[in-house]
Write an enzyme that holds these catalytic residues in place. Structure first.
Site, PDB file in Angstrom:
ATOM      1  N   GLY A  74      -5.588  24.203 -78.351  1.00  0.00           N
ATOM      2  CA  GLY A  74      -6.399  23.140 -77.764  1.00  0.00           C
ATOM      3  C   GLY A  74      -7.429  22.584 -78.737  1.00  0.00           C
ATOM      4  CG  HIS A  75      -8.609  18.417 -78.572  1.00  0.00           C
ATOM      5  ND1 HIS A  75      -8.490  17.465 -77.583  1.00  0.00           N
ATOM      6  CD2 HIS A  75      -7.702  18.080 -79.519  1.00  0.00           C
ATOM      7  CE1 HIS A  75      -7.563  16.581 -77.930  1.00  0.00           C
ATOM      8  NE2 HIS A  75      -7.069  16.936 -79.089  1.00  0.00           N
TER       9      HIS A  75
END
Length: 518
Positions: free
Chosen positions: A461-462
């Protein structure tokens, strides 16, 4: 904060003191050292030239189709969309059709409304450590941009390019409107810092374009830019408009394991529906670990029990709906698709000669699309051969021993249980951030946090990308971290062996002290 404002102020101060020093030296020596005056003047001019650096934005068309872009066009189309053009046109990998609203278009939009001067005047004296001030200034700039009109030549160009996109598709298409800042997806990821809008109807593209441009100045994007040493002049936003992939499944893959790049494994995270929930940490995705030798061999799989998924609705919205019973608890991608994805990951890594962080989607007909490829930050955490980390420290209570490591390391401090994202404003120096979900907004406390722990989240994920960039030890997917750990409780996070201990453990903290600031 060591940013451009700090540099300019201190350079002025040093320059003034040196001038005084030379004056006094000449008073004492009967003007014997006058030669120093022109020398310091020349040095000062050179420094001013460095400060006056301005990124050169090439004059180009206001919109350009993706099929005409390559990796050399970063200054025109921004990092994300220029790389997508390269992936499509040089590697011939499947990518969505679309066009770039260029960096030159951004300059035209800014100049048309005289926005650059107005924005710079607000940013000059901004103290980003004051989150209230940061939020206030960000909101003022956002409204300024949203309420500005596009020059007619730019709005006409966007409308024409969208019309051509529909002709290619043979129907009216919804699109994704994606950030593609000039510095984005380079050695600086800007992961999750700028806006992306999905399933946008044609009549809303111009509005969403302005919102993406305005996202250059969100609190978290400003914080990221300033802490990475960028000045206001580096903040230039091109925007990508791509045909929306109506995804049956989607996600992210890493061509290497960032915590163990020597392992030769490809890491694939996948969810039913749109893959956006992988990058923003809303759900726990399926995880597949694939070996390169022999190529495409699946050596590990963890199937999540995904209850909800995000899909495109016909009215141009995103809709949350239950995962059909026929798909629950089953792989959301087939073994054949996993092998195909891993083949693309190897191709991209070989082409770019570096590990890659890749977003992908599979449509309802089973066709795979590459949506993004950017450098993956990997590092060998064992930087100090003198320090050895035991798997378990005897005599100390382990609160949690499960989860997924997103960034290796050790951190200790008082637990800060995040109930509301507004509480980030009062996050104390050296605390451990404990939250239900991951969020790119956590970047605003990554210079203070000694570690991060979440109940849900993905290592692809970011926020995980940002943890690695800021080197914050991070454990995700603990399921019950926010229930087991108490607010204010002293804990030690061993994100090497995936253990969270009660209390401060000096033996582990000694290791944490070897962490280098990014």
């Amino acid at each position: 904060l060591f940013d451009m404002h700090y540099l300019k102020n201190n350079t002025k101060l040093i320059s003034y003191k040196i001038q005084k020093l030379i004056e006094y030296l000449n008073m004492l020596s009967n003007e014997k050292y006058k030669i120093f005056y022109p020398i310091t003047e020349n040095i000062q001019k050179e420094i001013e030239q460095i400060f006056e650096y301005k990124m050169e934005i090439p004059i180009s068309d206001l919109t350009i189709p993706v099929e005409k872009l390559t990796g050399k066009d970063i200054g025109i189309a921004g990092g994300k969309i220029a790389h997508l053009g390269e992936v499509r046109n040089s590697l011939n990998l499947p990518c969505p059709e679309g066009f770039s609203i260029t960096a030159y278009a951004f300059i035209k939009f800014m100049d048309h409304n005289m926005l650059i001067e107005k924005i710079n005047s607000k940013l000059t004296n901004l103290n980003i450590q004051d989150l209230d001030d940061l939020n206030k200034v960000s909101q003022e700039i956002y409204e300024m941009i949203i309420n500005s009109d596009l020059p007619s030549e730019l709005s006409d160009s966007i409308v024409n390019s969208y019309s051509n996109l529909c002709k290619k598709s043979g129907k009216e298409v919804n699109v994704s409107v994606r950030s593609s800042a000039i510095r984005e997806d380079s050695e600086f990821s800007f992961a999750g810092q700028y806006a992306t809008f999905l399933n946008v109807p044609g009549n809303l593209i111009i509005q969403k374009y302005k919102e993406v441009v305005a996202s250059l100045f969100t609190p978290r994007a400003l914080f990221y830019s300033k802490t990475k040493g960028f000045s206001e002049k580096d903040m230039v936003m091109a925007v990508g408009v791509l045909s929306m992939v109506d995804a049956a499944s989607g996600g992210v893959m890493y061509s290497r394991n960032p915590n163990d790049p020597a392992s030769d494994h490809i890491l694939i995270n996948a969810v039913n529906g749109l893959g956006v929930w992988v990058v923003d940490g809303t759900v726990t995705p399926d995880t597949y670990i694939v070996s390169r030798h022999p190529e495409g061999t699946i050596i590990e799989r963890a199937i999540s029990n995904q209850e909800k998924m995000l899909i495109c609705s016909k009215d141009g919205e995103l809709k949350e709906e239950s995962v059909p019973d026929s798909k629950k608890g089953k792989q959301c991608v087939s073994d054949e698709q996993i092998k195909e994805l891993s083949k693309y990951a190897i191709q991209l890594e070989n082409y770019y000669k570096a590990p890659q962080d890749i977003e992908w989607a599979i449509d309802n007909s089973g066709k795979i699309y590459m949506l993004q490829s950017r450098p993956l930050r990997t590092f060998d955490i064992f930087t100090s051969p003198k320090v050895c980390i035991p798997t378990r420290i005897e005599g100390y209570n382990i609160l949690l021993d499960k989860g997924v490591i997103a960034c290796k390391g050790v951190g200790a401090g008082k637990a800060f249980i995040l109930i509301d994202e507004d509480d980030l404003n009062i996050f104390p120096e050296g605390a451990v951030l404990v939250a239900k979900h991951t969020s790119p907004k956590f970047v605003t406390v990554m210079n203070k946090a000694s570690a991060i722990v979440t109940d849900i989240g993905s290592p692809t994920g970011h926020m995980a990308s940002l943890s690695r960039e800021y080197q914050v030890p991070t454990i995700l997917n603990t399921d019950v971290g926010t229930e087991i750990i108490k607010h204010g409780q002293e804990i030690t996070v061993d994100a090497i062996n995936c253990n969270i201990y009660e209390g401060k453990i000096e033996q582990l903290i000694e290791y944490a002290s070897t962490r280098r600031e990014p």
